[in-house]
Design a protein around this motif. Structure first.
Motif, PDB file in Angstrom:
ATOM      1  N   SER A 435      30.633  44.132  24.993  1.00  0.00           N
ATOM      2  CA  SER A 435      31.060  42.917  25.688  1.00  0.00           C
ATOM      3  C   SER A 435      31.724  41.914  24.765  1.00  0.00           C
ATOM      4  N   ALA A 436      31.210  41.766  23.567  1.00  0.00           N
ATOM      5  CA  ALA A 436      31.731  40.758  22.650  1.00  0.00           C
ATOM      6  C   ALA A 436      33.161  41.048  22.229  1.00  0.00           C
ATOM      7  N   GLN A 437      33.573  42.304  22.280  1.00  0.00           N
ATOM      8  CA  GLN A 437      34.935  42.687  21.908  1.00  0.00           C
ATOM      9  C   GLN A 437      35.840  42.871  23.121  1.00  0.00           C
ATOM     10  N   ALA A 438      35.340  42.534  24.316  1.00  0.00           N
ATOM     11  CA  ALA A 438      36.080  42.800  25.553  1.00  0.00           C
ATOM     12  C   ALA A 438      37.042  41.688  25.935  1.00  0.00           C
ATOM     13  N   GLY A 439      37.276  40.732  25.048  1.00  0.00           N
ATOM     14  CA  GLY A 439      38.245  39.676  25.307  1.00  0.00           C
ATOM     15  C   GLY A 439      37.600  38.326  25.524  1.00  0.00           C
ATOM     16  N   PRO A 440      38.303  37.232  25.174  1.00  0.00           N
ATOM     17  CA  PRO A 440      37.729  35.878  25.316  1.00  0.00           C
ATOM     18  C   PRO A 440      37.331  35.538  26.752  1.00  0.00           C
ATOM     19  N   SER A 441      38.146  35.904  27.726  1.00  0.00           N
ATOM     20  CA  SER A 441      37.830  35.556  29.114  1.00  0.00           C
ATOM     21  C   SER A 441      36.615  36.307  29.634  1.00  0.00           C
ATOM     22  N   PHE A 442      36.285  37.419  28.997  1.00  0.00           N
ATOM     23  CA  PHE A 442      35.133  38.205  29.416  1.00  0.00           C
ATOM     24  C   PHE A 442      33.815  37.536  29.019  1.00  0.00           C
ATOM     25  N   GLN A 443      33.904  36.594  28.089  1.00  0.00           N
ATOM     26  CA  GLN A 443      32.697  35.942  27.588  1.00  0.00           C
ATOM     27  C   GLN A 443      32.249  34.773  28.465  1.00  0.00           C
ATOM     28  N   ILE A 444      33.061  34.368  29.431  1.00  0.00           N
ATOM     29  CA  ILE A 444      32.776  33.173  30.217  1.00  0.00           C
ATOM     30  C   ILE A 444      31.698  33.482  31.255  1.00  0.00           C
ATOM     31  N   PRO A 445      30.599  32.735  31.236  1.00  0.00           N
ATOM     32  CA  PRO A 445      29.522  32.998  32.200  1.00  0.00           C
ATOM     33  C   PRO A 445      29.889  32.543  33.605  1.00  0.00           C
ATOM     34  N   GLY A 446      29.196  33.068  34.577  1.00  0.00           N
ATOM     35  CA  GLY A 446      29.407  32.701  35.970  1.00  0.00           C
ATOM     36  C   GLY A 446      28.243  33.163  36.820  1.00  0.00           C
ATOM     37  N   ALA A 447      28.245  32.743  38.076  1.00  0.00           N
ATOM     38  CA  ALA A 447      27.221  33.177  39.036  1.00  0.00           C
ATOM     39  C   ALA A 447      27.688  34.468  39.694  1.00  0.00           C
ATOM     40  N   HIS A 448      27.907  35.490  38.909  1.00  0.00           N
ATOM     41  CA  HIS A 448      28.520  36.734  39.363  1.00  0.00           C
ATOM     42  C   HIS A 448      27.603  37.493  40.317  1.00  0.00           C
ATOM     43  N   ARG A 449      28.209  38.166  41.288  1.00  0.00           N
ATOM     44  CA  ARG A 449      27.460  38.942  42.263  1.00  0.00           C
ATOM     45  C   ARG A 449      28.081  40.337  42.442  1.00  0.00           C
ATOM     46  N   GLY A 450      29.172  40.427  43.209  1.00  0.00           N
ATOM     47  CA  GLY A 450      29.774  41.725  43.485  1.00  0.00           C
ATOM     48  C   GLY A 450      30.815  42.104  42.446  1.00  0.00           C
ATOM     49  N   VAL A 451      31.014  43.399  42.247  1.00  0.00           N
ATOM     50  CA  VAL A 451      32.144  43.883  41.450  1.00  0.00           C
ATOM     51  C   VAL A 451      32.608  45.214  42.030  1.00  0.00           C
ATOM     52  N   ALA A 452      33.925  45.314  42.218  1.00  0.00           N
ATOM     53  CA  ALA A 452      34.544  46.558  42.667  1.00  0.00           C
ATOM     54  C   ALA A 452      35.560  47.001  41.620  1.00  0.00           C
ATOM     55  N   PHE A 453      35.793  48.314  41.544  1.00  0.00           N
ATOM     56  CA  PHE A 453      36.590  48.889  40.473  1.00  0.00           C
ATOM     57  C   PHE A 453      37.761  49.691  41.025  1.00  0.00           C
ATOM     58  N   GLY A 454      38.862  49.691  40.273  1.00  0.00           N
ATOM     59  CA  GLY A 454      40.022  50.503  40.637  1.00  0.00           C
ATOM     60  C   GLY A 454      41.202  50.165  39.761  1.00  0.00           C
ATOM     61  N   ASP A 455      42.215  50.999  39.831  1.00  0.00           N
ATOM     62  CA  ASP A 455      43.448  50.802  39.061  1.00  0.00           C
ATOM     63  C   ASP A 455      44.403  49.971  39.920  1.00  0.00           C
ATOM     64  N   LEU A 456      44.296  48.660  39.810  1.00  0.00           N
ATOM     65  CA  LEU A 456      45.079  47.753  40.652  1.00  0.00           C
ATOM     66  C   LEU A 456      46.559  47.770  40.339  1.00  0.00           C
ATOM     67  N   PHE A 457      46.936  48.141  39.133  1.00  0.00           N
ATOM     68  CA  PHE A 457      48.330  48.039  38.705  1.00  0.00           C
ATOM     69  C   PHE A 457      48.951  49.402  38.423  1.00  0.00           C
ATOM     70  N   ASN A 458      48.222  50.475  38.741  1.00  0.00           N
ATOM     71  CA  ASN A 458      48.700  51.847  38.565  1.00  0.00           C
ATOM     72  C   ASN A 458      49.163  52.128  37.140  1.00  0.00           C
ATOM     73  N   THR A 459      48.337  51.668  36.195  1.00  0.00           N
ATOM     74  CA  THR A 459      48.616  51.892  34.776  1.00  0.00           C
ATOM     75  C   THR A 459      47.701  52.937  34.166  1.00  0.00           C
ATOM     76  N   GLY A 460      46.793  53.490  34.971  1.00  0.00           N
ATOM     77  CA  GLY A 460      45.874  54.483  34.452  1.00  0.00           C
ATOM     78  C   GLY A 460      44.625  53.899  33.832  1.00  0.00           C
ATOM     79  N   ARG A 461      44.444  52.587  33.974  1.00  0.00           N
ATOM     80  CA  ARG A 461      43.264  51.942  33.415  1.00  0.00           C
ATOM     81  C   ARG A 461      42.484  51.257  34.547  1.00  0.00           C
ATOM     82  N   ILE A 462      41.166  51.336  34.485  1.00  0.00           N
ATOM     83  CA  ILE A 462      40.305  50.824  35.549  1.00  0.00           C
ATOM     84  C   ILE A 462      40.067  49.328  35.365  1.00  0.00           C
ATOM     85  N   ASP A 463      40.452  48.554  36.382  1.00  0.00           N
ATOM     86  CA  ASP A 463      40.256  47.107  36.416  1.00  0.00           C
ATOM     87  C   ASP A 463      39.000  46.780  37.226  1.00  0.00           C
TER      88      ASP A 463
END
Length: 574
Positions: A435-463
């Motif tokens: 997590s610490a190496q996953a980018g600055p914006s990834f470090q921001i806390p929140g009241a997170h609940r749901g998460v869904a996964f998929g290749d939104l931009f068709n680049t071969g990487r899972i967002d």
């Protein structure tokens, strides 16, 4: 999964006292449609605001601390208009005490992918604003017309939206008969659902997860400390059974919960996910329960289900205690061809990893894998098992936040918002916190609940798209996986269900390594993910063989397939 402060923060001590149950709106900025410059390892960039996603989950928080307020809501990634790009559907709460969407602030929202890194709100045109107090969502093409349909699980009446294929949906709940079963004289509170073909007839059936018996403004008074009301521990509420609807093939469904044995088991369900764990050709269902033993429903030939979680070793934690089960995923994590189970829980509990041993048994490897130490201080909601760095090993992602919105008023050192976490699969049975190496914006806390996964931009990487309670939604674009190759498979069933859900895929890469994955949309808590099947290939630019085992066990093989493409595979008609 609300709780008292003691339950959430000092769970082990609390459970011991009960008898030894221990464990613990800005205009969108145009973004490039080209793939961003990739970086090594697992790394994300949060771009929701620039992409035009201005959705906020509203729970209508009240002084009465109504139980559903802390549990909303889910999100789905699916291609509703068949243009080859994933769109985003967000579930929302409602007014309390009416439990109705009394203003557009409570609407569910559908965002169309513009193919350039931005999204457009098309909710009104599509007709999917929803009704009542929403919780979760599940995507499946129930009538096999090639258009993905939406099922929304609600505290109030559930809803089924039929995709008309012209950018609009029709609410067909009443005709279909899936508005929700009743218990204790009222409609059961549903938190999520999943589509799967349990009897291999080529039609998707619907499994609905129900939580507990609850009535608005009638929650018991539970305190964090004197004078500070909190959401109550789940033991203050009666459990419910889940619901299974069989698809009749004519636009209607039949509740077969009783005849299949599903309604014989009562819990406080949070998530359902599917896989054929015993290799008999029929999909089984794993259900996480909140402070009650999990369920593993073994499919007996598409007619009945046998609940085997205790015997299989997935009902409890490694020390024999119930967990506060939330999100779950059911897929092969260690590349041995057998689907494994990973689910989340609350802090002072661990997020258990159950590895399939191939004989109907699972081994709890939470501690040997390192996940015990990594997750013990976390509270996790939705989650998923995906190869985020495309190295050929599936990693773990969890949306995190405390259950209690006012926890810091009782314990100043305890935060309510938490950052999300991602655990990198080292390929040797162990995981590391990346997590610490996953980018600055990834470090921001929140009241997170749901998460869904998929290749939104068709680049071969899972967002990942993450909902956050009373906060803006987050879109984590995957900008990692530098130099790694990939494959994304879009399955088209002919004799099987049109989306190919339940199909099992094995690939063999040029270096002789093998991987397995399953086609599913039922991932995490209250969420629905990309039905396409993703593989990270590492340095391999060629797949020697792809083997697809369709529902019903028809086997199809392709050879010498180039990497770095989205490949459609149609099931043979004979």
């Amino acid at each position: 999964m609300p709780s008292t402060l003691i339950w959430n923060l000092q769970r082990r001590r609390f459970l011991q006292s009960l008898g030894g149950l221990a464990a613990s709106a800005l205009a969108p900025r145009r973004l490039s449609s080209q793939a961003p410059a990739t970086l090594p390892g697992i790394r994300f960039e949060e771009i929701a605001q620039q992409a035009g996603l201005n959705f906020v989950t509203h729970n209508c928080a009240t002084p009465n601390k109504n139980q559903p307020e802390t549990m909303v809501a889910g999100v789905a990634l699916f291609d509703y208009d068949n243009d080859g790009f994933l769109d985003i559907y967000c579930v929302n709460g409602a007014d309390i005490p009416s439990l109705q969407k009394t203003s557009p602030a409570y609407w569910n929202r559908l965002y169309r992918n513009n193919h350039d890194g931005t999204f457009t709100d098309v909710t009104e045109k599509a007709g999917v604003a929803g009704a009542g107090y929403g919780m979760g969502v599940s995507v499946g093409d129930y009538d096999n017309d090639g258009n993905a349909d939406l099922f929304v699980a609600n505290v109030t009446g559930n809803q089924l939206f039929h995709n008309n294929g012209d950018g609009t949906f029709t609410d067909v709940t009443a005709k279909a008969g899936v508005g929700g079963a009743t218990a204790h004289g009222k409609k059961m509170w549903s938190v999520g659902a999943g589509w799967f073909d349990y009897n291999n007839d080529g039609l998707l059936d619907l499994f609905v997860v129900n939580y507990c018996h609850w009535e608005v403004n009638k929650d018991p008074y539970c305190a964090l400390k004197e004078g500070l009301r909190a959401y109550c521990h789940p033991n203050q509420y009666l459990p419910l059974h889940n619901t299974l609807y069989r698809n009749n093939g004519d636009g209607t469904f039949t509740d077969v919960s009783h005849e299949t044995g599903i309604d014989a088991f009562y819990g406080k369900g949070m998530a359902v996910t599917f896989a054929d764990y015993d290799g008999d050709g029929f999909l089984d269902a794993f259900v996480t329960n909140d402070t009650m033993p999990n369920f593993l429903f073994r499919n007996l030939g598409g007619k009945k289900f046998e609940e085997v979680a205790v015997n299989a070793g997935v009902a409890y934690s490694s020390d024999g205690n119930v967990l506060s089960g939330m999100g779950a995923d059911f897929r092969d994590i260690n590349n041995d061809g057998l689907p494994d189970i990973w689910h989340t829980a609350v802090e002072h509990e661990d997020f258990p990893l159950y590895l399939n041993q191939g004989s109907g048994l699972f081994a709890d490897t939470t501690m040997p894998s390192g996940l015990g130490q990594l997750t013990n201080r976390m509270t996790g909601w939705s989650n998923g098992v995906y190869d985020f760095d495309n190295d050929g090993w599936k990693d773990l992602f969890v949306a995190r936040a405390n259950v209690m919105d006012n926890v810091q008023q009782a314990i100043p050192a305890q935060a309510y918002p938490e950052p999300n976490s991602v655990f990198r699969n080292l390929g040797n049975g162990k995981f590391e916190d990346a997590s610490a190496q996953a980018g600055p914006s990834f470090q921001i806390p929140g009241a997170h609940r749901g998460v869904a996964f998929g290749d939104l931009f068709n680049t071969g990487r899972i967002d990942a798209v993450v909902t956050s309670l009373n906060e803006p939604i987050k879109l984590f674009r995957n900008v990692g996986a530098s130099g790694q190759h990939w494959l994304l498979l879009r399955l088209v069933g002919t004799r099987s269900n049109r989306m190919g859900l339940g199909a099992r895929i094995r690939i063999t890469t040029a270096d002789g390594r093998q991987q397995w994955n399953e086609a599913t949309t039922a991932v995490g808590y209250a969420c629905s993910s990309d039905p396409r099947v993703h593989f990270g290939l590492g340095a391999n630019t060629l797949i020697k063989e792809i083997e697809v085992t369709w529902p019903g066990r028809t086997v199809q093989r392709l050879t010498n397939v180039p990497a770095d493409q989205i490949l459609a595979i149609e099931e043979p008609k004979s």
